[in-house]
Motif scaffolding. Structure first.
Motif, PDB file in Angstrom:
ATOM      1  N   SER A 184       0.568 -11.737 -12.342  1.00 56.47           N
ATOM      2  CA  SER A 184       1.655 -10.832 -12.697  1.00 56.47           C
ATOM      3  C   SER A 184       1.179  -9.396 -12.896  1.00 56.47           C
ATOM      4  O   SER A 184       1.991  -8.474 -12.997  1.00 56.47           O
ATOM      5  CB  SER A 184       2.369 -11.323 -13.957  1.00 56.47           C
ATOM      6  OG  SER A 184       1.459 -11.415 -15.028  1.00 56.47           O
ATOM      7  N   ASN A 185      -0.126  -9.171 -12.961  1.00 59.85           N
ATOM      8  CA  ASN A 185      -0.655  -7.814 -13.058  1.00 59.85           C
ATOM      9  C   ASN A 185      -0.646  -7.088 -11.716  1.00 59.85           C
ATOM     10  O   ASN A 185      -0.794  -5.867 -11.668  1.00 59.85           O
ATOM     11  CB  ASN A 185      -2.091  -7.835 -13.582  1.00 59.85           C
ATOM     12  CG  ASN A 185      -2.157  -8.148 -15.060  1.00 59.85           C
ATOM     13  OD1 ASN A 185      -1.141  -8.190 -15.750  1.00 59.85           O
ATOM     14  ND2 ASN A 185      -3.360  -8.382 -15.571  1.00 59.85           N
ATOM     15  N   TYR A 186      -0.501  -7.844 -10.644  1.00 60.45           N
ATOM     16  CA  TYR A 186      -0.695  -7.289  -9.308  1.00 60.45           C
ATOM     17  C   TYR A 186       0.622  -7.055  -8.581  1.00 60.45           C
ATOM     18  O   TYR A 186       1.469  -7.950  -8.516  1.00 60.45           O
ATOM     19  CB  TYR A 186      -1.542  -8.237  -8.469  1.00 60.45           C
ATOM     20  CG  TYR A 186      -2.980  -8.303  -8.903  1.00 60.45           C
ATOM     21  CD1 TYR A 186      -3.361  -9.065 -10.006  1.00 60.45           C
ATOM     22  CD2 TYR A 186      -3.957  -7.587  -8.226  1.00 60.45           C
ATOM     23  CE1 TYR A 186      -4.675  -9.107 -10.420  1.00 60.45           C
ATOM     24  CE2 TYR A 186      -5.278  -7.629  -8.624  1.00 60.45           C
ATOM     25  CZ  TYR A 186      -5.627  -8.386  -9.722  1.00 60.45           C
ATOM     26  OH  TYR A 186      -6.932  -8.422 -10.124  1.00 60.45           O
ATOM     27  N   LYS A 187       0.763  -5.881  -8.027  1.00 61.03           N
ATOM     28  CA  LYS A 187       1.826  -5.674  -7.052  1.00 61.03           C
ATOM     29  C   LYS A 187       1.478  -6.514  -5.823  1.00 61.03           C
ATOM     30  O   LYS A 187       0.304  -6.797  -5.561  1.00 61.03           O
ATOM     31  CB  LYS A 187       1.929  -4.200  -6.657  1.00 61.03           C
ATOM     32  CG  LYS A 187       0.696  -3.710  -5.907  1.00 61.03           C
ATOM     33  CD  LYS A 187       0.794  -2.249  -5.518  1.00 61.03           C
ATOM     34  CE  LYS A 187      -0.473  -1.853  -4.751  1.00 61.03           C
ATOM     35  NZ  LYS A 187      -0.504  -0.414  -4.408  1.00 61.03           N
ATOM     36  N   THR A 188       2.471  -6.922  -5.068  1.00 58.94           N
ATOM     37  CA  THR A 188       2.206  -7.643  -3.828  1.00 58.94           C
ATOM     38  C   THR A 188       3.082  -7.068  -2.719  1.00 58.94           C
ATOM     39  O   THR A 188       4.202  -6.611  -2.971  1.00 58.94           O
ATOM     40  CB  THR A 188       2.482  -9.148  -3.974  1.00 58.94           C
ATOM     41  OG1 THR A 188       3.791  -9.342  -4.514  1.00 58.94           O
ATOM     42  CG2 THR A 188       1.465  -9.815  -4.861  1.00 58.94           C
ATOM     43  N   GLY A 189       2.551  -7.109  -1.531  1.00 60.39           N
ATOM     44  CA  GLY A 189       3.263  -6.534  -0.416  1.00 60.39           C
ATOM     45  C   GLY A 189       3.096  -7.359   0.842  1.00 60.39           C
ATOM     46  O   GLY A 189       2.220  -8.222   0.926  1.00 60.39           O
ATOM     47  N   TRP A 190       3.963  -7.089   1.789  1.00 58.79           N
ATOM     48  CA  TRP A 190       3.858  -7.666   3.123  1.00 58.79           C
ATOM     49  C   TRP A 190       3.656  -6.530   4.119  1.00 58.79           C
ATOM     50  O   TRP A 190       4.361  -5.509   4.060  1.00 58.79           O
ATOM     51  CB  TRP A 190       5.115  -8.444   3.483  1.00 58.79           C
ATOM     52  CG  TRP A 190       5.250  -9.742   2.749  1.00 58.79           C
ATOM     53  CD1 TRP A 190       5.944  -9.964   1.601  1.00 58.79           C
ATOM     54  CD2 TRP A 190       4.672 -11.002   3.122  1.00 58.79           C
ATOM     55  NE1 TRP A 190       5.824 -11.280   1.226  1.00 58.79           N
ATOM     56  CE2 TRP A 190       5.059 -11.939   2.142  1.00 58.79           C
ATOM     57  CE3 TRP A 190       3.880 -11.434   4.183  1.00 58.79           C
ATOM     58  CZ2 TRP A 190       4.676 -13.278   2.191  1.00 58.79           C
ATOM     59  CZ3 TRP A 190       3.506 -12.762   4.232  1.00 58.79           C
ATOM     60  CH2 TRP A 190       3.898 -13.668   3.250  1.00 58.79           C
ATOM     61  N   PHE A 191       2.709  -6.732   5.004  1.00 57.00           N
ATOM     62  CA  PHE A 191       2.435  -5.814   6.088  1.00 57.00           C
ATOM     63  C   PHE A 191       2.483  -6.604   7.385  1.00 57.00           C
ATOM     64  O   PHE A 191       2.432  -7.824   7.386  1.00 57.00           O
ATOM     65  CB  PHE A 191       1.042  -5.182   5.915  1.00 57.00           C
ATOM     66  CG  PHE A 191       0.940  -4.244   4.741  1.00 57.00           C
ATOM     67  CD1 PHE A 191       0.894  -4.720   3.441  1.00 57.00           C
ATOM     68  CD2 PHE A 191       0.893  -2.871   4.937  1.00 57.00           C
ATOM     69  CE1 PHE A 191       0.807  -3.857   2.351  1.00 57.00           C
ATOM     70  CE2 PHE A 191       0.797  -1.996   3.868  1.00 57.00           C
ATOM     71  CZ  PHE A 191       0.760  -2.494   2.578  1.00 57.00           C
ATOM     72  N   ARG A 192       2.561  -5.898   8.512  1.00 56.86           N
ATOM     73  CA  ARG A 192       2.534  -6.583   9.795  1.00 56.86           C
ATOM     74  C   ARG A 192       1.789  -5.747  10.815  1.00 56.86           C
ATOM     75  O   ARG A 192       1.702  -4.522  10.700  1.00 56.86           O
ATOM     76  CB  ARG A 192       3.953  -6.880  10.287  1.00 56.86           C
ATOM     77  CG  ARG A 192       4.771  -5.660  10.642  1.00 56.86           C
ATOM     78  CD  ARG A 192       6.205  -6.064  10.960  1.00 56.86           C
ATOM     79  NE  ARG A 192       7.013  -4.928  11.401  1.00 56.86           N
ATOM     80  CZ  ARG A 192       8.322  -4.990  11.628  1.00 56.86           C
ATOM     81  NH1 ARG A 192       8.972  -6.147  11.456  1.00 56.86           N
ATOM     82  NH2 ARG A 192       8.978  -3.933  12.031  1.00 56.86           N
ATOM     83  N   GLN A 193       1.260  -6.445  11.802  1.00 58.94           N
ATOM     84  CA  GLN A 193       0.547  -5.770  12.880  1.00 58.94           C
ATOM     85  C   GLN A 193       0.906  -6.425  14.199  1.00 58.94           C
ATOM     86  O   GLN A 193       0.653  -7.618  14.403  1.00 58.94           O
ATOM     87  CB  GLN A 193      -0.966  -5.814  12.663  1.00 58.94           C
ATOM     88  CG  GLN A 193      -1.736  -4.978  13.662  1.00 58.94           C
ATOM     89  CD  GLN A 193      -3.188  -4.773  13.256  1.00 58.94           C
ATOM     90  OE1 GLN A 193      -3.739  -5.521  12.458  1.00 58.94           O
ATOM     91  NE2 GLN A 193      -3.811  -3.744  13.808  1.00 58.94           N
ATOM     92  N   ALA A 194       1.510  -5.645  15.065  1.00 64.39           N
ATOM     93  CA  ALA A 194       1.859  -6.100  16.403  1.00 64.39           C
ATOM     94  C   ALA A 194       0.702  -5.797  17.353  1.00 64.39           C
ATOM     95  O   ALA A 194      -0.102  -4.897  17.082  1.00 64.39           O
ATOM     96  CB  ALA A 194       3.129  -5.410  16.871  1.00 64.39           C
TER      97      ALA A 194
END
Length: 121
Positions: A30-40
């Motif tokens: 819960s201390n960490y931001k989380t994200g989604w990235f993508r690479q085509a």
């Protein structure tokens, strides 16, 4: 240290939906931001969506707004990306990431191995 493992990718027709999952382990999630990235193929990795550790706020790329929803369940150490109305241009390897920096759009420290999403026309 945070370990991240993505799942849920696959082949889907344009207009369809997928839900990506990211399982985390390690320090206090819960201390960490989380994200989604993508690479085509042939392109640089790009930001898709992110959520604060508390879940109190989110950020989306313009390409994801209105179609994708990021969420998290800190009790289960999980992060999700629900993708609706998928387009062929959403085809990419999708990566889950985590970090402590407050900027949701960048500066991530930990990355998963990625999951392939392919959208057919």
């Amino acid at each position: 240290q945070v370990q991240l493992v993505e799942s849920g990718g696959g082949l889907v027709q344009a207009g369809g939906s997928l839900r990506l999952s990211c399982a985390a382990s390690g320090r206090i999630f819960s201390n960490y931001k989380t994200g989604w990235f993508r690479q085509a193929p042939g392109k640089e990795r790009e930001f898709v969506a992110a959520i604060r550790g508390s879940g109190s706020s989110t950020l989306y790329a313009d390409s994801a707004k209105g179609r994708f929803t990021i969420s998290r369940d800190n009790a289960k150490l999980m992060v999700y990306l629900k993708m609706n109305s998928l387009k062929p241009e959403d085809t990419a390897v999708y990566y889950c990431a985590a970090g402590l920096n407050s900027d949701l759009g960048c500066a991530y420290d930990y990355w998963g191995q990625g999951t392939q999403v392919t959208v057919s026309s």
